[in-house]
Design a protein around this motif. Structure first.
Motif, PDB file in Angstrom:
ATOM      1  N   VAL A 580       0.854  -1.173   0.000  1.00 15.18           N
ATOM      2  CA  VAL A 580       0.000   0.000   0.000  1.00 15.18           C
ATOM      3  C   VAL A 580       0.892   1.226   0.000  1.00 15.18           C
ATOM      4  O   VAL A 580       1.793   1.346   0.852  1.00 15.18           O
ATOM      5  N   CYS A 581       0.664   2.128  -0.920  1.00 11.97           N
ATOM      6  CA  CYS A 581       1.517   3.297  -1.081  1.00 11.97           C
ATOM      7  C   CYS A 581       0.654   4.550  -1.144  1.00 11.97           C
ATOM      8  O   CYS A 581      -0.535   4.515  -1.500  1.00 11.97           O
ATOM      9  N   ALA A 582       1.307   5.655  -0.803  1.00 17.43           N
ATOM     10  CA  ALA A 582       0.663   6.957  -0.947  1.00 17.43           C
ATOM     11  C   ALA A 582       0.936   7.462  -2.349  1.00 17.43           C
ATOM     12  O   ALA A 582       2.087   7.461  -2.807  1.00 17.43           O
ATOM     13  N   CYS A 583      -0.103   7.878  -3.040  1.00 14.35           N
ATOM     14  CA  CYS A 583       0.022   8.315  -4.428  1.00 14.35           C
ATOM     15  C   CYS A 583      -0.581   9.694  -4.572  1.00 14.35           C
ATOM     16  O   CYS A 583      -1.382  10.160  -3.746  1.00 14.35           O
ATOM     17  N   ASP A 584      -0.204  10.352  -5.651  1.00 12.06           N
ATOM     18  CA  ASP A 584      -0.808  11.645  -5.939  1.00 12.06           C
ATOM     19  C   ASP A 584      -2.106  11.436  -6.694  1.00 12.06           C
ATOM     20  O   ASP A 584      -2.567  10.295  -6.895  1.00 12.06           O
ATOM     21  N   SER A 585      -2.667  12.520  -7.174  1.00 10.56           N
ATOM     22  CA  SER A 585      -3.966  12.442  -7.839  1.00 10.56           C
ATOM     23  C   SER A 585      -3.908  11.700  -9.163  1.00 10.56           C
ATOM     24  O   SER A 585      -4.905  11.173  -9.643  1.00 10.56           O
ATOM     25  N   ARG A 586      -2.716  11.610  -9.735  1.00 13.15           N
ATOM     26  CA  ARG A 586      -2.559  10.901 -11.011  1.00 13.15           C
ATOM     27  C   ARG A 586      -2.196   9.433 -10.830  1.00 13.15           C
ATOM     28  O   ARG A 586      -2.011   8.730 -11.812  1.00 13.15           O
ATOM     29  N   GLY A 587      -2.069   9.005  -9.614  1.00 13.01           N
ATOM     30  CA  GLY A 587      -1.721   7.615  -9.354  1.00 13.01           C
ATOM     31  C   GLY A 587      -0.244   7.327  -9.288  1.00 13.01           C
ATOM     32  O   GLY A 587       0.157   6.163  -9.268  1.00 13.01           O
ATOM     33  N   ASN A 588       0.610   8.354  -9.242  1.00 14.87           N
ATOM     34  CA  ASN A 588       2.039   8.159  -9.138  1.00 14.87           C
ATOM     35  C   ASN A 588       2.427   7.919  -7.680  1.00 14.87           C
ATOM     36  O   ASN A 588       1.955   8.640  -6.787  1.00 14.87           O
ATOM     37  N   VAL A 589       3.250   6.933  -7.470  1.00 14.75           N
ATOM     38  CA  VAL A 589       3.622   6.555  -6.114  1.00 14.75           C
ATOM     39  C   VAL A 589       4.512   7.629  -5.516  1.00 14.75           C
ATOM     40  O   VAL A 589       5.447   8.129  -6.166  1.00 14.75           O
ATOM     41  N   GLN A 590       4.222   7.963  -4.224  1.00 21.66           N
ATOM     42  CA  GLN A 590       5.057   8.909  -3.495  1.00 21.66           C
ATOM     43  C   GLN A 590       5.796   8.212  -2.357  1.00 21.66           C
ATOM     44  O   GLN A 590       6.999   8.348  -2.215  1.00 21.66           O
ATOM     45  N   THR A 591       5.102   7.520  -1.517  1.00 21.42           N
ATOM     46  CA  THR A 591       5.719   6.790  -0.393  1.00 21.42           C
ATOM     47  C   THR A 591       5.079   5.425  -0.283  1.00 21.42           C
ATOM     48  O   THR A 591       3.906   5.230  -0.631  1.00 21.42           O
ATOM     49  N   CYS A 592       5.896   4.455   0.231  1.00 21.41           N
ATOM     50  CA  CYS A 592       5.391   3.099   0.432  1.00 21.41           C
ATOM     51  C   CYS A 592       5.929   2.552   1.745  1.00 21.41           C
ATOM     52  O   CYS A 592       7.137   2.651   2.009  1.00 21.41           O
ATOM     53  N   SER A 593       5.131   1.966   2.532  1.00 27.69           N
ATOM     54  CA  SER A 593       5.453   1.183   3.735  1.00 27.69           C
ATOM     55  C   SER A 593       6.492   1.862   4.606  1.00 27.69           C
ATOM     56  O   SER A 593       6.354   3.013   4.970  1.00 27.69           O
ATOM     57  N   THR A 594       7.603   1.190   4.952  1.00 32.13           N
ATOM     58  CA  THR A 594       8.566   1.636   5.964  1.00 32.13           C
ATOM     59  C   THR A 594       9.343   2.858   5.530  1.00 32.13           C
ATOM     60  O   THR A 594       9.947   3.529   6.357  1.00 32.13           O
ATOM     61  N   GLU A 595       9.353   3.222   4.311  1.00 37.41           N
ATOM     62  CA  GLU A 595      10.095   4.395   3.872  1.00 37.41           C
ATOM     63  C   GLU A 595       9.316   5.680   4.108  1.00 37.41           C
ATOM     64  O   GLU A 595       9.832   6.763   3.901  1.00 37.41           O
ATOM     65  N   ALA A 596       8.108   5.578   4.564  1.00 30.44           N
ATOM     66  CA  ALA A 596       7.266   6.772   4.686  1.00 30.44           C
ATOM     67  C   ALA A 596       7.831   7.754   5.678  1.00 30.44           C
ATOM     68  O   ALA A 596       7.876   8.960   5.432  1.00 30.44           O
ATOM     69  N   LEU A 597       8.250   7.270   6.848  1.00 31.29           N
ATOM     70  CA  LEU A 597       8.771   8.172   7.863  1.00 31.29           C
ATOM     71  C   LEU A 597      10.025   8.876   7.375  1.00 31.29           C
ATOM     72  O   LEU A 597      10.220  10.065   7.602  1.00 31.29           O
TER      73      LEU A 597
END
Length: 782
Positions: A580-597
């Motif tokens: 599960v990743c954080a994405c922008d409005s266009r669906g591009n991945v910004q952050t995923c799992s343990t790298e978020a912090l």
């Protein structure tokens, strides 16, 4: 100006011949008329003189006389020009000309001179100088000479009479225009009756027809050239001409035997030589070149013949494999022919010959022969161990028996597998019938082909034959399909239901005949994702809902079942990890799992790695700097008390004067039993033959020994001392000098009371000091 007359007497053919007076002198003609002298100057004729004059004295040439000469001795004759004064001289009073030496016409044929009459008194010319020529008459004093001492020539054999061979010419240095001295005639002295020479030209020609090189090849001809037209008394010269007959193709090739017998083993390989035959041709070079051919015979298909261009031999070679058991004797009719034929001598032919060649094939104990050059077998990969793969068969060509089950009693049977080609020992072979079987199960996915070598051996002779065997492992559907690759699948937190997140495909190591057909499904109903089979061996992974939150669940495991369509059907379950990743409005991945912090803090993984590397490098620099400082503070080995090497002595003494350097030997520290011996100073030469010896007040060095023993006992009894050899230092000044203090301090008051006689008893070391002080004392008393 008056004229003058010249009388010349000169030697023509006969010395002393008289030349008639030249015109200008009054005389009577034949009719009795009186002739009057005309006024003229010099009038000359050519003078002649024989070369190589053999008389004694000077050779008389002629006499000059001017009509201006009244014979009163007032006229002087002067000669000028070639050889004047050296070769020729003139009597200035009488005008007589003489040659001073023998002359050679070949050296110089004529001389050009000039003469004049001069008044002795006034020195004026009575007559102007005029030229005349003295010619040297030739005599036959040079023999003919050829350009070469030896000539080399050649002519073709079988030539007709008069065929040109060579032309030789000679030259004669004598005068060709005078007599026959240079007229040459050629003759042959040696070489008849084979050759002749033309007398006038020196051309050598053949004199006999059809001379054959094979009978005689080389001839030596001697030619003479004689002057005086060949008359008696003429001079002559000779030369030698070496003539060689050139070969022509006039000799046909011939076999020395009509029949040849050769033999070859049946094992002779194709192209190998059976034997050689040779025909002989008396010609040489290209005229002797031959080529061989097979005309006919029952061995025409089994043998071939080639020509060795170097030895001109016919080499018979094997054309097909021979078999003693099939045919043992062959016959060939072989022909030899000249390569270059001269049509002029065809009547001497034919220029070919034939011979019979019989070839015997000998028996050879041959190894077994397999029925095929290679074998190819197929076997299923699930075949159990011990199953038959195929059978190889070989026969003995000598007995024409097959190495098979039908000849179990034959001693010529043994099949084996070369284990170097079957290192895993997957196969076995029946040594009697050649049946190959499996020793263990085969896996096509490990190896599709197995290449082994089978040996057939004759037990009686141990002869072997090898044959390659290729075993193909047929495929069986024994492997389940699986993911074609590793998938990194993610889903955005803001995804909607029915969104495509991954397309998957599968692979199968099996190879079905009709191609792969995979079926994709989920092992159970999943509330988050679903799968859609595209029926082209791919499938799509779709979301069943939206609203994923990576803080609640950062990844999902999705089991996917993949099945094939072969028999028996194989299936497998592969797990797909969905992050599960954080994405922008266009669906591009910004952050995923343990790298978020880390990403939220504004630091990337690369930046963190760089920081850690910098910290590690700083730590290494600090440790290295500390180690270097510690090394600098460490005591040098020479004064360190921790140094354990027992061969290092540290001596820290202030110096006790002469007794310190002479009283004891430092070697005593290593061997206390050593007694000090007398030591002389090196800077002072001894003045006595037997120098004064003094005994050391510390003869046995007891104080040093006691000091060392005391320190040794302290170290031995010290419980903190290390259990190995250690280095102990000492500082010992000594007991002082026999001379006590020699300082001048505080001695000013008592200097006059001092007596220094005792210095003379201290030995040569103190002699200089004794001389100084005792001498001063005696002066003071005086």
């Amino acid at each position: 100006k008056k004229g003058f007359a010249l009388f010349v007497e000169m030697a023509l053919l006969t010395p002393g011949a008289l030349i008639r007076p030249v015109p200008g002198i009054s005389t009577s003609d034949r009719d009795g008329r009186t002739l009057h002298r005309t006024k003229r100057g010099w009038m000359w004729n050519s003078f002649f003189l024989l070369e190589e004059w053999t008389g004694t004295g000077k050779q008389y040439v002629g006499k000059l006389h001017s009509d201006m000469d009244t014979e009163d001795g007032n006229v002087k004759y002067v000669l000028m020009g070639d050889g004047a004064g050296t070769v020729f001289e003139i009597d200035e009073n009488s005008g007589d000309i003489h040659a001073t030496r023998r002359l050679d016409r070949e050296e110089k044929a004529l001389y050009t001179l000039s003469a004049k009459a001069v008044n002795k008194t006034s020195g004026l010319d009575l007559e102007k100088a005029s030229e005349f020529i003295i010619k040297i008459h030739d005599i036959n004093d040079n023999e003919p000479k050829f350009a070469k001492d030896t000539y080399v020539a050649s002519v073709s054999e079988m030539s007709n009479v008069g065929a040109f061979v060579i032309r030789v010419t000679a030259t004669d240095a004598d005068d060709e225009a005078y007599g026959n001295s240079a007229k040459l005639v050629y003759s042959i002295l040696q070489g008849q009756p084979y050759f002749s020479v033309e007398p006038e030209t020196g051309v050598i020609r053949t004199a006999l027809p059809n001379m054959i090189r094979e009978n005689r090849e080389h001839y030596q001809v001697v030619i003479q050239a004689k002057d005086m037209a060949g008359q008696m008394g003429g001079l002559s010269g000779t030369t030698t001409v070496n003539i060689t007959l050139q070969d022509v193709n006039n000799s046909p090739p011939r076999f020395p035997h009509s029949t040849y017998h050769l033999s070859t083993p049946e094992s002779a390989g194709i192209g190998s030589s059976v034997g050689r035959i040779k025909a002989y041709d008396a010609d040489v070079g290209e005229n002797a070149e031959m080529w061989y051919s097979i005309l006919d015979g029952d061995g025409q298909d089994m043998f071939n013949i080639i020509t060795d261009s170097t030895s001109q031999e016919g080499v018979i070679t094997v054309k097909k494999q021979l078999d003693y058991e099939s045919k043992r004797l062959y016959s060939l009719r072989v022909q030899v022919t000249n390569t270059h034929i001269d049509r002029r001598f065809e009547q001497l032919g034919p220029f070919s010959d034939t011979a019979i060649v019989r070839i015997t094939v000998t028996d050879v104990d041959e190894p077994p022969v397999f029925s095929r050059t290679l074998y190819i077998f197929e076997v299923d990969e699930d075949t159990p161990a011990g199953s038959s793969v195929g059978t190889v068969s070989a026969r003995d060509p000598d007995t024409i028996n097959h190495l098979s089950v039908s000849c179990l009693s034959s001693p010529v049977r043994l099949y084996t597998i070369d284990r170097h080609t079957d290192l895993e020992r997957l196969f076995n072979i029946d040594s009697n019938n050649g049946t190959i079987s499996t020793l263990q199960g085969l896996d096509r996915e490990t190896s599709k082909w197995h290449n082994i070598s089978v040996l057939a051996t004759e037990l009686s002779t141990a002869l072997q034959t090898r044959v390659p065997v290729f075993i193909k492992v047929r495929d069986v559907n024994d492997n389940a399909p699986e993911f074609a690759m590793y998938y990194e699948t993610f889903v955005c937190e803001n995804v909607k239901a029915g969104q495509l997140i991954q397309t998957i495909s599968a692979v199968d190591t099996d190879e079905p005949l009709v191609g792969h057909k995979f079926v994709f499904s989920l092992s159970s109903i999943n509330p988050n994702f679903t799968i859609f089979d595209n029926e082209d061996n791919t499938a799509r992974i779709l979301t069943r809902r939206g609203g994923f939150n990576r803080r609640e669940m950062n990844s999902y495991l999705l089991p996917v079942v993949i099945s094939d369509n072969d028999y028996p059907i194989q299936s497998s379950t592969s797990t797909l990890t969905v992050r599960v990743c954080a994405c922008d409005s266009r669906g591009n991945v910004q952050t995923c799992s343990t790298e978020a912090l880390l990403l939220s803090a504004g630091l990337s993984t690369g930046a963190l790695v760089a920081i850690l590397l910098c910290i590690l490098i700083l730590l290494m620099i600090v440790v290295l700097f500390a180690a270097l400082r510690r090394q600098k503070k460490k005591e040098p080995l020479i004064i360190s008390k921790e140094d354990v090497r027992d061969n290092v002595v540290s001596y820290n003494d202030e110096g006790g004067g002469e007794e310190d350097t002479q009283a004891f030997d430092i070697g005593t520290l290593r061997n206390p039993e050593v007694i000090d011996t007398n030591k002389l100073r090196r800077d002072i030469m001894p003045e006595m033959l037997f120098p004064f010896r003094r005994s050391s007040p510390l003869k046995d060095n007891t104080d040093v020994r006691d000091f060392i023993n005391g320190r040794l006992q302290e170290n031995d009894s010290d419980p903190t001392a290390p259990p190995y050899d250690s280095l102990a230092t000492y500082a010992y000044e000594g007991n002082g000098s026999l001379a006590e203090s020699l300082s001048s301090l505080e001695s000013a008051a008592t200097e006059g009371d001092q007596e220094f006689e005792y210095l003379s008893h201290w030995g040569p070391q103190f002699k200089k000091l004794a001389d100084m002080y005792i001498g001063q004392e005696s002066q003071r008393e005086t």
